[in-house]
Design an enzyme around this catalytic site. Structure first.
Site, PDB file in Angstrom:
ATOM      1  CD  GLU A  80      -4.365   0.295   6.500  1.00 45.58           C
ATOM      2  OE1 GLU A  80      -4.749   1.160   5.689  1.00 45.58           O
ATOM      3  OE2 GLU A  80      -3.214   0.232   6.924  1.00 45.58           O
ATOM      4  CB  SER A 136       2.089   6.956   4.705  1.00 40.85           C
ATOM      5  OG  SER A 136       1.023   6.309   5.335  1.00 40.85           O
ATOM      6  CD  GLU A 157      -3.350  10.675  19.113  1.00 40.47           C
ATOM      7  OE1 GLU A 157      -2.959  10.000  18.137  1.00 40.47           O
ATOM      8  OE2 GLU A 157      -2.932  10.488  20.273  1.00 40.47           O
ATOM      9  CD  GLN A 196      -2.490   1.020   2.788  1.00 39.43           C
ATOM     10  OE1 GLN A 196      -1.949   0.423   3.708  1.00 39.43           O
ATOM     11  NE2 GLN A 196      -3.623   1.646   2.937  1.00 39.43           N
TER      12      GLN A 196
END
Ligand SMILES: Cc1cc2nc3c(=O)[nH]c(=O)nc-3n(C[C@H](O)[C@H](O)[C@H](O)COP(=O)(O)OP(=O)(O)OC[C@H]3O[C@@H](n4cnc5c(N)ncnc54)[C@H](O)[C@@H]3O)c2cc1C
Length: 415
Positions: free
Chosen positions: A225, A110, A378, A107
């Protein structure tokens, strides 16, 4: 209907399973029969059965010690995304090799400046005839050093707000424009990479969905995911014949990357062993902490089972994936802090010198990853706040402006 499924697959396995078939041949038989992925559509290698059928087939294969389709990002993330958004060409060419294990996937989402703020990504793709040229850098890309294909997000339009200028590509990894450099983690393993894309080429037919609509496609991958099960190695009896030997070799290669994933989940199952090994099992405070970890782990497990049951009933993964992901982080952290309390300084020793052969040290250095991978705690709390509790949306200053005008710490000029 479910007893029928069990009987049907049991009969089919009885007629076809031989422990000495080459692994590829056995997986091809599973594929051709539709039992490799029974919940997939009948025209795409499945049998259009309810999602619960996948688990039934898994149980029946395990009952006779037979091998199923491979684990990993191909089956878990790429395939559901392609089924939901891919063209017929992509489904025809890519789904079967995922199920037979011929292709592995990674993947490529990021980037150094875009993790939580994934929609702020700046890897760019530009049209060049019937191909796209990709330039930029990806980061934390698990398995990119050996994958055949990458699920790639790249910016293709800089003149629309950030969520609207992204395209989702299937990137062939084995080409000169792609360089994956493994990164060493603090637990000693090297399972992810930085990936440099330097005029990497992707054919236009490898766009998933349409150009500019990649964010919608990416949300589908991310939803899977967050519900992605923790990597657990299936038990394979290596003495059982050719198919099992080849499956064991495949699993050894695959789990070399993921061998520390059980430790990243905190190993609440080991707190009793560590208490016994350190003599702390009679200590009142330690016993309370152990009871708290085990209770938290059981409550989390039941919540996960409710989510699994909902999925098995055909509901697509949604915010409950975020609840499960956050719950798993909390279990992992409380287990790690309990291991630490029980082990004291001895918990920092690695390898044969350490507690439980260094497993405790590996837990302590692996658990932080649980709260980061697949979206940080978060970010899960933001999702739960907004989508489950109906709280106001997080303030944003860059949502509605064209991406080119968003101030950012750019390392290279916009195109
Ligand atoms: C084991 C592992 C495997 C991974 N595998 C892959 C992979 O295969 N492919 C891939 O593309 N990526 C992968 N990742 C990357 C992962 O998705 C990112 O690390 C993650 O999304 C966080 O992004 P970041 O590291 O850039 O942190 P940042 O986004 O920079 O966050 C830094 C801190 O700021 C907090 N923060 C950021 N934004 C907000 C906000 N809006 N509100 C409140 N707090 C905020 C975060 O919670 C965090 O604590 C992997 C990561 C790990 C740990």
């Amino acid at each position: 209907m479910m007893p029928d499924i069990r009987e049907q697959v049991r009969a089919w396995i009885g007629d076809h399973w031989h422990a000495d078939l080459p692994l590829g041949e056995w997986r091809r038989l599973l594929l051709d029969s539709g039992w490799a992925a029974p919940s997939w559509p009948a025209e795409w290698f499945g049998r259009a059965l309810p999602p619960a059928a996948d688990a039934i087939v898994g149980e029946e294969l395990a009952r006779v010690g037979a091998v199923g389709p491979p684990l990993g990002a191909g089956v878990g993330l790429a395939a559901p995304t392609l089924l939901a958004h891919g063209s017929d060409h992509l489904k025809r060419t890519l789904l079967a090799p995922i199920l037979t294990g011929e292709h592995t996937w990674c993947q490529l989402f990021s980037e150094p400046g875009s993790g939580s703020d994934l929609a702020g990504l700046t890897t760019r793709a530009e049209r060049d005839g019937d191909e796209w040229l990709v330039n930029g850098q990806k980061l934390w890309s698990t398995s990119a050093h050996h994958a055949d294909f990458g699920m790639l997000l790249a910016r293709t339009d800089w003149d629309v707000p950030k969520h609207f200028g992204i395209t989702y590509f299937v990137l062939p990894m084995q080409q000169p424009g792609v360089e994956a450099r493994p990164l060493r983690q603090m637990n000693g393993h090297a399972s992810f990479n930085e990936v440099f894309l330097d005029d990497a080429r992707v054919p236009d037919v490898n766009v998933v969905g349409t150009a500019g609509d990649g964010w919608r496609v990416a949300l589908s991958t991310l939803a899977h995911e967050r519900g992605f099960a923790t990597m657990r190695r299936r038990r394979v009896d290596a003495g059982g014949g050719r198919t099992l030997r080849e499956a064991t070799a495949e699993a050894d290669a695959y789990f070399a990357t993921y061998s520390w994933y059980p430790q990243r989940a905190g190993r609440p199952d080991l707190v009793g062993d560590v208490a016994a090994a350190t003599g702390r099992n009679r200590d009142t405070v330690a016993r309370q902490r152990i009871a708290a970890v085990v209770s938290r782990q059981r409550a989390h497990d039941w919540t996960a089972r409710r989510a699994q049951a909902a999925r098995a009933a055909g509901r697509s993964p949604g915010p409950e994936g975020s609840l499960g992901k956050l719950g798993a982080s909390e279990v992992a952290r409380s287990a790690a802090s309990t291991h630490s309390l029980l082990a004291g300084a001895a918990g920092t020793l690695t390898g044969g010198d350490g507690l439980l052969d260094g497993v405790v040290a590996e837990i302590l250095t692996s658990v932080p990853a649980q709260s980061i991978a697949g979206g940080t705690d978060e970010i899960q709390r933001n999702i739960i706040g907004e989508r489950v509790l109906g709280l106001p949306k997080e303030p944003s200053v860059d949502r509605d402006v064209r991406f080119r005008d968003v101030p950012r710490n750019a390392t290279r000029p916009d195109p």
